[in-house]
Design a protein around this motif. Sequence first.
Motif, PDB file in Angstrom:
ATOM      1  N   THR A  76       0.547  -1.171  -0.003  1.00  0.00           N
ATOM      2  CA  THR A  76       0.178   0.114  -0.065  1.00  0.00           C
ATOM      3  C   THR A  76       0.901   1.150  -0.028  1.00  0.00           C
ATOM      4  O   THR A  76       2.020   1.392   0.645  1.00  0.00           O
ATOM      5  N   TYR A  77       0.512   2.267  -0.690  1.00  0.00           N
ATOM      6  CA  TYR A  77       0.924   3.572  -0.396  1.00  0.00           C
ATOM      7  C   TYR A  77       0.481   4.146   0.737  1.00  0.00           C
ATOM      8  O   TYR A  77      -0.741   3.499   1.452  1.00  0.00           O
ATOM      9  N   VAL A  78       0.939   5.275   1.169  1.00  0.00           N
ATOM     10  CA  VAL A  78       0.233   6.244   2.255  1.00  0.00           C
ATOM     11  C   VAL A  78       0.142   7.734   1.648  1.00  0.00           C
ATOM     12  O   VAL A  78       1.103   8.437   1.283  1.00  0.00           O
ATOM     13  N   PRO A  79      -1.174   8.141   1.663  1.00  0.00           N
ATOM     14  CA  PRO A  79      -1.294   9.459   1.234  1.00  0.00           C
ATOM     15  C   PRO A  79      -1.111  10.562   2.274  1.00  0.00           C
ATOM     16  O   PRO A  79      -1.986  10.679   3.127  1.00  0.00           O
ATOM     17  N   TRP A  80       0.029  11.103   2.245  1.00  0.00           N
ATOM     18  CA  TRP A  80       0.225  12.286   3.239  1.00  0.00           C
ATOM     19  C   TRP A  80      -0.900  13.211   3.440  1.00  0.00           C
ATOM     20  O   TRP A  80      -1.460  13.664   4.280  1.00  0.00           O
ATOM     21  N   ILE A 113       4.295  -4.409   2.383  1.00  0.00           N
ATOM     22  CA  ILE A 113       5.061  -3.408   1.848  1.00  0.00           C
ATOM     23  C   ILE A 113       4.680  -1.907   2.017  1.00  0.00           C
ATOM     24  O   ILE A 113       3.532  -1.826   1.491  1.00  0.00           O
ATOM     25  N   ILE A 114       5.421  -1.219   2.345  1.00  0.00           N
ATOM     26  CA  ILE A 114       4.847   0.158   2.664  1.00  0.00           C
ATOM     27  C   ILE A 114       5.408   1.111   1.876  1.00  0.00           C
ATOM     28  O   ILE A 114       6.731   1.216   1.761  1.00  0.00           O
ATOM     29  N   ARG A 115       4.831   2.107   1.150  1.00  0.00           N
ATOM     30  CA  ARG A 115       5.420   3.118   0.185  1.00  0.00           C
ATOM     31  C   ARG A 115       4.704   4.405   0.649  1.00  0.00           C
ATOM     32  O   ARG A 115       3.736   4.955   0.034  1.00  0.00           O
ATOM     33  N   PRO A 116       5.419   5.191   1.548  1.00  0.00           N
ATOM     34  CA  PRO A 116       5.035   6.238   1.994  1.00  0.00           C
ATOM     35  C   PRO A 116       5.242   7.437   1.518  1.00  0.00           C
ATOM     36  O   PRO A 116       5.019   8.811   1.821  1.00  0.00           O
ATOM     37  N   GLY A 117       5.932   7.469   0.236  1.00  0.00           N
ATOM     38  CA  GLY A 117       6.040   8.695  -0.405  1.00  0.00           C
ATOM     39  C   GLY A 117       7.704   9.452  -0.055  1.00  0.00           C
ATOM     40  O   GLY A 117       8.697   8.610   0.212  1.00  0.00           O
ATOM     41  N   PRO A 118       7.456  10.683   0.249  1.00  0.00           N
ATOM     42  CA  PRO A 118       6.230  11.542   0.587  1.00  0.00           C
ATOM     43  C   PRO A 118       5.445  11.865  -0.684  1.00  0.00           C
ATOM     44  O   PRO A 118       4.310  12.105  -0.537  1.00  0.00           O
TER      45      PRO A 118
END
Length: 612
Positions: A76-80, A113-118
């Motif tokens: 997953t992404y993380v939407p700031w 799996i973590i995809r936090p950007g930013p």
Amino acid sequence: MSFSRRDGILTVNHETSSLKRETKSPTFTIGIDDFLLHGKPFQIISGALHYFRVHPDLWADRIHKARLMGLNTIETYVPWNQHAPQRGVFDTTAGLDLARFLRLVSEEGMHAIIRPGPYICAEWDNGGLPAWLTADPDVRIRRFEPKFLTAVREYFEQLLPIISVAQIDRGGPVILFQIENEYGAYGADKPYLQALVAMAHDLGITVPLTTVDQSTDQMLDDGSLPELHRTASFGSRSNERLATLRRHQTTGPLMCSEFWDGWFDHWGEHHHTTPVADAAHELDLMLAAGASVNIYMFHGGTNFGFSNGANDKGTYKSQVTSYDYDAPLDEAGYPTEKYHAFREVIGRYSQLPACVPASATNAPAFQTPFQITVPLTDVREKLGRWRVFEHAPTMDHTEQYRGLCIYRTTLNHSDDKIARSGILRLAEIRDRALVSIDGTSVGALNRDNRERAIALPAGDILELLVEDLGRVSYGTRIGEPKGVIGPITLNGEELVHWEVLSLDLTAIDGSLFAGIPTLNLDPMGPSFSKTEFTLSASTDLFLDTSEWGKGIAWINGFNLGRYWSRGPQSTLYIPRSQLRTGINELIILELHAHAQSTARFLPRPSLGNTDY
């Protein structure tokens, strides 16, 4: 900097802070040829599932169906911007409870799996970057720039404690953490990437760090660092793309961390699909080569509210509400032909669960007439307050970062330079404006058609209902302001003395109609219409919008997203978790007119014509 939490909201206190890191023996590492789980080779077979695009009551269902397809990992992404709509606030309630989402992944026996950007792209509004940040002209995004990195540090100090305790070496599911996102397509600022790595390590991230880029020499060079594990993104020519990746990374496991098995849609275009056999063949090639893979998307979900992004590669194109993506699990969470084809391929390389999810059944089909319609003008003061500006501001300047606002000015000034009719011209509109004079509609100006001028009849009160159709999520136009850009002129003379009302459309329910006389008006917009209907059991619904013009719909106060007669989609998905047994309330804001003043629900979704 420190922070405190109350009722699920994390508030940032700007002071010096530090986090102690607890180190344990790593249980997930990168070996010479493979990922190593507890020291043994492990092939990641992952699927993308964005918690922020799925109703939280349905997370467990979607995760379970991922395991049944043979996946061992959820990405997953993380939407700031969704977590931090204002600076100093970090929301982890309800559909933003990432910790709960990761617990559900772990309870299903899967990894994460973590995809936090930013920056995340993800066809998400502003690529996940907060508009309050990009509205600052001094901030230079996605580079080694102090103001941007200070904001990123604030974000990471709020987010990474949630992720760090969920890492595999602390008993959680997280095995990989991605730095930035397809950075080689945007820049080559190595100090910026190094700063992100330092933040991740300083704030407790101990799992391997990765990058992802499209499989070209330039992007793979520019988008990573020697100490980061490179992965690639592509949807075809798998062997060729993996060979390119191997040239840039001579050891370690190969991984396609975005295997594009479908695509997204824009308003006014066709619905995108990809051939099932072709996608399954490419997946087979990668798994046969021993590569790890993350299927993008396993389940797309929905761009609820005003969360959709846009593209602009010369022409602005806004993305639709549905993020079905032609994924193995459709927008309503049912397996597709692609699901079963992928499951068969995965079964050649790993043991599959015995069960498969049930196929889709028809949703209830019925219709209900709207019981009340009121003009937007009758209720708009309930949705915001007027503010005064000498010159027409951008929406960002008013701190309205999504949705709609109203611009108003009076034309019959004592200054005889201001005419009361003629050619109204906007320097630029982002992204759409409905023009009216004395309450009568004149027409619309659309950014994608490059419309900036309109003939204005004589009148006194000029109003523009301006809609942000989604911020660009990819390329150099990320972070651009919305609303009116530059002066508004009438016959070449600038119009000044503006009032602006920002509409709060987050949650619209029946209270909006309180105190308004019961009206049954012709369905002319802009207007709100309401109806109620009764359900005897929990079920998904598909709201038919094919006879309506353009607008927004809410179910029991929840913003389902936009509809538009341009298509391709002509239904809105209503998740069963947002519906009640008993009376339910549907409200729409129709900006033009609906040919049928009835709400109809269909047995199946309609996402549009697939012809090119």
